[in-house]
Design a protein around this motif. Sequence first.
Motif, PDB file in Angstrom:
ATOM      1  N   LEU A  83       0.816  -1.207   0.000  1.00 17.74           N
ATOM      2  CA  LEU A  83       0.000   0.000   0.000  1.00 17.74           C
ATOM      3  C   LEU A  83       0.852   1.261   0.000  1.00 17.74           C
ATOM      4  N   ILE A  84       2.007   1.216   0.646  1.00 16.51           N
ATOM      5  CA  ILE A  84       2.927   2.365   0.577  1.00 16.51           C
ATOM      6  C   ILE A  84       3.370   2.575  -0.863  1.00 16.51           C
ATOM      7  N   ASP A  85       3.781   1.475  -1.513  1.00 17.28           N
ATOM      8  CA  ASP A  85       4.172   1.581  -2.933  1.00 17.28           C
ATOM      9  C   ASP A  85       3.015   2.120  -3.771  1.00 17.28           C
ATOM     10  N   MET A  86       1.802   1.648  -3.470  1.00 18.54           N
ATOM     11  CA  MET A  86       0.633   2.070  -4.227  1.00 18.54           C
ATOM     12  C   MET A  86       0.383   3.564  -4.068  1.00 18.54           C
ATOM     13  N   LYS A  87       0.472   4.057  -2.834  1.00 15.13           N
ATOM     14  CA  LYS A  87       0.245   5.481  -2.594  1.00 15.13           C
ATOM     15  C   LYS A  87       1.263   6.340  -3.342  1.00 15.13           C
ATOM     16  N   VAL A  88       2.521   5.945  -3.255  1.00 11.36           N
ATOM     17  CA  VAL A  88       3.591   6.725  -3.896  1.00 11.36           C
ATOM     18  C   VAL A  88       3.413   6.731  -5.413  1.00 11.36           C
ATOM     19  N   MET A  89       3.145   5.549  -5.983  1.00 11.49           N
ATOM     20  CA  MET A  89       3.003   5.465  -7.438  1.00 11.49           C
ATOM     21  C   MET A  89       1.708   6.116  -7.901  1.00 11.49           C
ATOM     22  N   ALA A  90       0.646   6.028  -7.100  1.00 14.40           N
ATOM     23  CA  ALA A  90      -0.606   6.677  -7.472  1.00 14.40           C
ATOM     24  C   ALA A  90      -0.435   8.183  -7.545  1.00 14.40           C
ATOM     25  N   LYS A  91       0.290   8.741  -6.580  1.00 11.63           N
ATOM     26  CA  LYS A  91       0.541  10.189  -6.607  1.00 11.63           C
ATOM     27  C   LYS A  91       1.349  10.574  -7.837  1.00 11.63           C
ATOM     28  N   ALA A  92       2.346   9.740  -8.154  1.00 11.19           N
ATOM     29  CA  ALA A  92       3.162  10.034  -9.339  1.00 11.19           C
ATOM     30  C   ALA A  92       2.304   9.989 -10.599  1.00 11.19           C
ATOM     31  N   GLY A  93       1.400   9.015 -10.663  1.00 13.66           N
ATOM     32  CA  GLY A  93       0.526   8.916 -11.823  1.00 13.66           C
ATOM     33  C   GLY A  93      -0.423  10.093 -11.922  1.00 13.66           C
ATOM     34  N   ALA A  94      -0.975  10.530 -10.770  1.00  7.54           N
ATOM     35  CA  ALA A  94      -1.869  11.681 -10.769  1.00  7.54           C
ATOM     36  C   ALA A  94      -1.125  12.943 -11.186  1.00  7.54           C
ATOM     37  N   ASP A  95       0.102  13.105 -10.653  1.00 11.66           N
ATOM     38  CA  ASP A  95       0.901  14.286 -11.009  1.00 11.66           C
ATOM     39  C   ASP A  95       1.218  14.318 -12.498  1.00 11.66           C
ATOM     40  N   ALA A  96       1.290  13.134 -13.106  1.00 16.22           N
ATOM     41  CA  ALA A  96       1.592  13.060 -14.542  1.00 16.22           C
ATOM     42  C   ALA A  96       0.335  13.206 -15.399  1.00 16.22           C
ATOM     43  N   GLY A  97      -0.815  13.393 -14.755  1.00 13.28           N
ATOM     44  CA  GLY A  97      -2.052  13.591 -15.505  1.00 13.28           C
ATOM     45  C   GLY A  97      -2.734  12.326 -15.960  1.00 13.28           C
ATOM     46  N   MET A  98      -2.285  11.168 -15.446  1.00 10.65           N
ATOM     47  CA  MET A  98      -2.863   9.903 -15.897  1.00 10.65           C
ATOM     48  C   MET A  98      -4.304   9.723 -15.451  1.00 10.65           C
ATOM     49  N   ALA A  99      -4.694  10.369 -14.362  1.00 13.02           N
ATOM     50  CA  ALA A  99      -6.069  10.230 -13.876  1.00 13.02           C
ATOM     51  C   ALA A  99      -7.071  10.923 -14.781  1.00 13.02           C
ATOM     52  N   ASP A 100      -6.593  11.753 -15.698  1.00 11.53           N
ATOM     53  CA  ASP A 100      -7.488  12.512 -16.555  1.00 11.53           C
ATOM     54  C   ASP A 100      -7.704  11.868 -17.914  1.00 11.53           C
ATOM     55  N   THR A 101      -7.066  10.724 -18.162  1.00 15.41           N
ATOM     56  CA  THR A 101      -7.197  10.095 -19.474  1.00 15.41           C
ATOM     57  C   THR A 101      -8.507   9.318 -19.563  1.00 15.41           C
ATOM     58  N   PRO A 102      -9.078   9.211 -20.765  1.00 16.59           N
ATOM     59  CA  PRO A 102     -10.320   8.441 -20.934  1.00 16.59           C
ATOM     60  C   PRO A 102     -10.168   6.976 -20.509  1.00 16.59           C
ATOM     61  N   LEU A 103      -9.017   6.382 -20.807  1.00 16.88           N
ATOM     62  CA  LEU A 103      -8.808   4.980 -20.451  1.00 16.88           C
ATOM     63  C   LEU A 103      -8.826   4.799 -18.944  1.00 16.88           C
ATOM     64  N   PHE A 104      -8.207   5.725 -18.203  1.00 19.31           N
ATOM     65  CA  PHE A 104      -8.198   5.611 -16.744  1.00 19.31           C
ATOM     66  C   PHE A 104      -9.623   5.724 -16.193  1.00 19.31           C
ATOM     67  N   LYS A 105     -10.391   6.629 -16.755  1.00 16.43           N
ATOM     68  CA  LYS A 105     -11.768   6.788 -16.277  1.00 16.43           C
ATOM     69  C   LYS A 105     -12.603   5.527 -16.542  1.00 16.43           C
ATOM     70  N   GLN A 106     -12.304   4.848 -17.662  1.00 15.68           N
ATOM     71  CA  GLN A 106     -12.982   3.590 -17.933  1.00 15.68           C
ATOM     72  C   GLN A 106     -12.567   2.527 -16.913  1.00 15.68           C
ATOM     73  N   ARG A 107     -11.275   2.496 -16.613  1.00 13.67           N
ATOM     74  CA  ARG A 107     -10.788   1.537 -15.620  1.00 13.67           C
ATOM     75  C   ARG A 107     -11.412   1.822 -14.252  1.00 13.67           C
ATOM     76  N   LEU A 108     -11.507   3.093 -13.911  1.00 19.22           N
ATOM     77  CA  LEU A 108     -12.095   3.478 -12.626  1.00 19.22           C
ATOM     78  C   LEU A 108     -13.552   3.029 -12.543  1.00 19.22           C
ATOM     79  N   GLN A 109     -14.284   3.169 -13.648  1.00 18.45           N
ATOM     80  CA  GLN A 109     -15.672   2.717 -13.673  1.00 18.45           C
ATOM     81  C   GLN A 109     -15.753   1.207 -13.485  1.00 18.45           C
ATOM     82  N   TYR A 110     -14.826   0.480 -14.138  1.00 21.01           N
ATOM     83  CA  TYR A 110     -14.792  -0.978 -13.990  1.00 21.01           C
ATOM     84  C   TYR A 110     -14.537  -1.363 -12.538  1.00 21.01           C
ATOM     85  N   LEU A 111     -13.555  -0.718 -11.901  1.00 22.37           N
ATOM     86  CA  LEU A 111     -13.221  -1.043 -10.513  1.00 22.37           C
ATOM     87  C   LEU A 111     -14.377  -0.710  -9.572  1.00 22.37           C
ATOM     88  N   GLN A 112     -15.082   0.368  -9.856  1.00 25.30           N
ATOM     89  CA  GLN A 112     -16.243   0.722  -9.040  1.00 25.30           C
ATOM     90  C   GLN A 112     -17.338  -0.342  -9.187  1.00 25.30           C
TER      91      GLN A 112
END
Length: 298
Positions: A83-112
């Motif tokens: 979970l520590i690795d996940m938090k660190v890498m998630a922040k890096a991904g968010a900072d890189a704008g990955m959370a704003d991509t259409p593919l990520f939003k589709q993945r987020l919907q799947y996980l939900q």
Amino acid sequence: MMFSPLRLVRAASVVAAMMAATALTPAFAQEAAPTAVAPEAVVATVGGSTITEADLGFAAEDLAQELQQMPPEQRRAFLVRVLIDMKVMAKAGADAGMADTPLFKQRLQYLQDRSLRRAYFADVIATGVTAEAVKAAYDKFVADFKPAPEIRASHILVATEEEAKAVKAALDGGADFAALAKEKSIDPGAANGGDLGFFSKGMMVAPFEAAAFGLSDIGQVSDPVQSQFGWHVIRLEEKRESSPPAFEKIAPQLQQQLLMTTFDDTVAKLMDGVAIDIPDEALSAAVAAQTETGAPAQ
């Protein structure tokens, strides 16, 4: 009741996730403290972002197979490290704008959707499979149980017909069956005098079964009989009627069957009136072929 492979896999995936969560998560809480731990209790803080006991439970669901291969005393630390690795890498991904991509939003919907599916299964379907329901299923199983003949037999297995005839002659002359089995038999079970325990029809190869069930008197010894394993000389030890297994032995199987049945019925009700469109005709037909109940996809 028979279940299609599709429904078995669909239900089993949710059952496994639910069992992982309910079986593993309490163990982590017990390792941390002798009393129950609140899901919101903070386990660690990573750059201002918290890791809670609930997060450990979620991770345990996803990593159930890995945890089963690990000593219990190492699991909690392993999950925290992940979970520590996940938090660190998630922040890096968010900072890189990955959370704003259409593919990520589709993945987020799947996980939900997956999380809601698991929650619905645990809260609606699994809760209906109570101890009383399992006991009722066992009572019905016992009521419907039809006893079948069972016998306990011993045998001496040798490689050739000549050896088998010699064994039969020795037994007819008064030789001890168990002692002769230990001396002559090439079967791995010869050490216990060739005793095969109780069995019913359909459990042994056909020539052996026919000869064994053809014996009528306790202590009677068969003529040599050949199977793909060699030549057998068989002695009838006991006869009885089969009885239903004890509740404790069959309860897990009954619980699983009830989960599958409840899952199947619930999904069928939820699917009632739901329009499904699969443009690919071949895929639509394949999906329909795997569906046991409900209207085929259109």
